[in-house]
Design an enzyme around this catalytic site. Sequence first.
Site, mmCIF file in Angstrom:
data_model
loop_
_atom_site.group_PDB
_atom_site.id
_atom_site.type_symbol
_atom_site.label_atom_id
_atom_site.label_comp_id
_atom_site.label_asym_id
_atom_site.label_seq_id
_atom_site.Cartn_x
_atom_site.Cartn_y
_atom_site.Cartn_z
ATOM 1 C CG ASP A 3 -2.279 0.483 1.109
ATOM 2 O OD1 ASP A 3 -2.716 0.781 -0.100
ATOM 3 O OD2 ASP A 3 -3.126 0.198 2.131
ATOM 4 C CE LYS A 10 -5.238 -1.211 -0.719
ATOM 5 N NZ LYS A 10 -5.550 0.223 -0.112
ATOM 6 C CD GLU A 27 -12.299 0.964 3.250
ATOM 7 O OE1 GLU A 27 -11.222 0.891 2.755
ATOM 8 O OE2 GLU A 27 -12.317 1.020 4.605
HETATM 9 O O1 KIV Z 1 -5.076 -0.749 4.475
HETATM 10 C C1 KIV Z 1 -5.899 -1.629 4.234
HETATM 11 O O2 KIV Z 1 -5.867 -2.383 5.035
HETATM 12 C C2 KIV Z 1 -6.836 -1.559 3.155
HETATM 13 C C3 KIV Z 1 -8.048 -2.282 3.359
HETATM 14 C C4 KIV Z 1 -8.923 -2.050 4.242
HETATM 15 C C5 KIV Z 1 -8.466 -2.598 1.971
HETATM 16 O O3 KIV Z 1 -6.601 -0.544 2.460
#
Ligand code: KIV
Length: 272
Positions: free
Chosen positions: A88, A117, A190
Amino acid sequence: MNMQRTKITVPSLADYKLNRVPLTMVTAYDSTFAAIVDEAGVDLILVGDSVATVMQGHRNTLPVSMDHMEYHVQMVASAKPKALIIGDLPFGSYQTSPRDAVINAVRLVKAGAEIVKLEGGIHSRDAIEAIVRADIPVMGHIGLTPQSYHRMGGNKIQGRQDGNQSGGRDRLLADARAVEEAGACSFVIEAVPANLATEITTASTIPTIGIGAGAACDGQVLVLHDLLGLSERTFSFAKAYSNLRQQSITAVSEYVSDVRNRSFPDESHSFH
Ligand code: KIV
């Protein structure tokens, strides 16, 4: 369990949608849990910026840094999972410019991420396009985007109102289109009404992964600590499949009491 399974690849994600096989994704932030969820057979491991709230004790995801995300991706990658690793991009690492987005995406890939992501639809289009041009697969994230915490006034359900304003139904449909057109290989939806997530999923040629977005998405994601019942808070959209918080408290209190009454260590735990 699942010892024979082969490595999941980015191109194979399209086959899941084509063959209507639901994708399974959970978060993990370290090697121990990455190995556990991989052995359980998940398809995707998300090293989420939720590490900020789940592990670091923050109120929202905004404080987590690139250094933190890089470190957690490295720990998950060291488990060498068959599942795909999604790294992320944290708040501030891609909003500043497409160039920054590419530089930081490269950092996560070098740490072991196979997909990065990032949050946002229309506004993140340039960042997604730039990262994809650098040959790095991107997963989008629309609907409730936790990095928009202040704009949303907290983590609020999105898409309940019609219209093109941020969080409006039409805007979310346009966000989904923008993410797909920018070249993402998949995206998270989400906290939106199930009928909207269904409409978005039907209109998209890439897999959607829902959290609080109903059953029609092409896959589902949960934060591992919610799934295991490790979290102090519970959420209506999440299902706890275990009660590890209570079990952990019970186990540790038994240890405390054993040490205090000198029943641990006993002969079997001692060297001679
Ligand atoms: O950071 C995370 O865990 C997320 C999920 C909730 C999709 O982005």
